[in-house]
Design an enzyme around this catalytic site. Structure first.
Site, short mmCIF file in Angstrom:
data_model
loop_
_atom_site.label_atom_id
_atom_site.label_comp_id
_atom_site.label_asym_id
_atom_site.label_seq_id
_atom_site.Cartn_x
_atom_site.Cartn_y
_atom_site.Cartn_z
N GLU A 46 -23.26 26.65 28.78
CA GLU A 46 -23.30 27.79 27.85
C GLU A 46 -21.88 28.38 27.77
O GLU A 46 -21.25 28.63 28.80
CB GLU A 46 -24.26 28.87 28.37
CG GLU A 46 -25.71 28.44 28.42
CD GLU A 46 -26.30 28.14 27.04
OE1 GLU A 46 -25.86 28.76 26.04
OE2 GLU A 46 -27.19 27.29 26.97
N ARG A 74 5.96 25.77 29.88
CA ARG A 74 6.43 27.18 29.78
C ARG A 74 7.88 27.28 30.26
O ARG A 74 8.37 26.38 30.94
CB ARG A 74 5.53 28.06 30.64
CG ARG A 74 4.14 28.12 30.06
CD ARG A 74 3.32 29.22 30.64
NE ARG A 74 2.04 29.24 29.95
CZ ARG A 74 1.18 30.24 30.01
NH1 ARG A 74 1.46 31.29 30.73
NH2 ARG A 74 0.05 30.19 29.35
N HIS A 122 0.43 38.16 35.62
CA HIS A 122 -0.11 37.14 36.52
C HIS A 122 -0.50 37.76 37.87
O HIS A 122 -1.52 37.40 38.46
CB HIS A 122 0.89 36.01 36.74
CG HIS A 122 1.22 35.25 35.48
ND1 HIS A 122 0.24 34.81 34.61
CD2 HIS A 122 2.40 34.85 34.93
CE1 HIS A 122 0.80 34.18 33.58
NE2 HIS A 122 2.11 34.20 33.75
N ARG A 147 -0.19 38.73 27.69
CA ARG A 147 -0.38 39.79 26.69
C ARG A 147 -0.70 41.13 27.35
O ARG A 147 -0.29 42.18 26.89
CB ARG A 147 -1.49 39.39 25.71
CG ARG A 147 -1.00 38.42 24.64
CD ARG A 147 -2.14 37.74 23.95
NE ARG A 147 -2.72 36.70 24.79
CZ ARG A 147 -3.90 36.15 24.57
NH1 ARG A 147 -4.64 36.56 23.58
NH2 ARG A 147 -4.33 35.20 25.38
N LEU A 187 -19.96 30.12 48.89
CA LEU A 187 -19.41 29.77 47.57
C LEU A 187 -18.35 28.67 47.67
O LEU A 187 -17.47 28.72 48.54
CB LEU A 187 -18.76 31.04 46.98
CG LEU A 187 -18.03 30.86 45.66
CD1 LEU A 187 -19.02 30.71 44.51
CD2 LEU A 187 -17.10 32.06 45.38
N ASP A 223 -7.48 33.79 30.86
CA ASP A 223 -6.38 33.85 29.89
C ASP A 223 -6.08 35.30 29.49
O ASP A 223 -6.97 36.15 29.50
CB ASP A 223 -6.75 33.02 28.65
CG ASP A 223 -5.52 32.68 27.81
OD1 ASP A 223 -4.38 32.81 28.31
OD2 ASP A 223 -5.70 32.28 26.64
#
Ligand code: IPE
Ligand code: IPE
Ligand code: MG
Length: 249
Positions: A209, A73, A39, A26, A133, A22
């Site tokens: 966590e 949006r 982005h 901004r 991964l 996020d």
């Protein structure tokens, strides 16, 4: 019940990281740039964090790229995000494949254009056999959607006599969720300062966590990622036990 000692076959206590990326808008605004520039910058952060996970032999990374609520949006921003998604699916897959990364896209994919759905299928098929991964990109994903689609699939199976109601347990439900066959996330990171889950993985966050940072996603780099990992490693995961019990083991 979560596993007592969640270390995988790679001997890593950190097996699965999930991130709400996020703060792109901004980041751009601070630079008097259009939100889309944020982005784009965010995509280069994705590359760095994926590479760090590969280096650290983390088993799975789940990134929230587009939520089921993000369709709200402005149309222009949604359109540009779709273009960026298509470009990334075209350009990034080769490198992921070279790095033995297995790409998965989780979410309700039926809402995407045919072109994007084809690109998704190609990318998934190309990397399906990779053993490194597992990179999950959550797109048109919502935690509530995930639990709902799992419940619906189970209900069909009960209707068809394939599943007995008594066999619906915490463990069996997991097999119907989008992150099935992966270890539960150990570490959840949210950049950009907000302290909320925004309908990201809900079921699997039960014992995860949580780490929140004010750093905006395009500024989140390998050292900042390492800070999150260090914070995770400094914590004692008790899974319901007392601290004294863990010392005795
Ligand atoms: C996250 O950054 C990326 C997406 C949701 C696609 P934002 O676009 O939410 O950035 P901020 O929160 O407005 O700064
Ligand atoms: C959450 O970010 C979704 C993604 C990062 C893709 P948002 O910026 O959309 O979240 P809210 O709406 O502020 O909670
Ligand atoms: Mg945001």
């Amino acid at each position: 019940m979560p596993e007592d000692k969640p270390t995988g076959s790679r001997g890593n206590d950190l097996r699965h990281v999930c991130i709400i990326m996020d703060g792109n808008g901004r980041w751009a605004k601070k630079r008097f740039m259009p939100r889309f520039a944020g982005h784009k910058a965010g995509l280069s952060t994705v590359r760095k964090i994926v590479s760090s996970c590969v280096e650290q032999e983390i088993e799975a990374l789940t990134l929230f790229a587009f939520s089921s609520e993000n369709w709200r949006r402005p149309q222009k921003e949604v359109g540009l995000l779709m273009e960026l998604f298509a470009t990334a699916l075209t350009r990034e897959v080769k490198k992921l494949h070279e790095n033995n990364v297995q790409l998965r896209i989780i979410g309700d994919l039926s809402a995407f254009s045919e072109k994007i759905q084809t690109l998704i299928n190609n990318a998934i098929n190309k990397t399906a056999g990779n053993t490194g991964l597992v990179l999950n990109i959550a797109a048109n994903y919502g935690g509530r959607w995930d639990i709902t689609q799992a419940a619906r699939k189970m209900a069909y199976e009960v209707q068809q006599g394939k599943l007995a109601a008594e066999d619906i347990t915490e463990e069996s439900i997991e097999n119907y969720l989008s992150l099935k066959d992966l270890p539960e996330p150990d570490l959840f990171i949210r950049t950009g300062g907000e302290k909320r889950i925004s309908n990201f993985v809900l079921w699997q966050l039960a014992y995860c966590e949580l780490y929140f940072t004010d750093i905006l996603w395009p500024d989140f780099n390998k050292p900042q990622f390492q800070d999150a990992i260090d914070s995770f490693r400094s914590r004692q995961r008790r899974f319901g036990r007392t601290g004294d019990q863990l010392k005795e083991e």
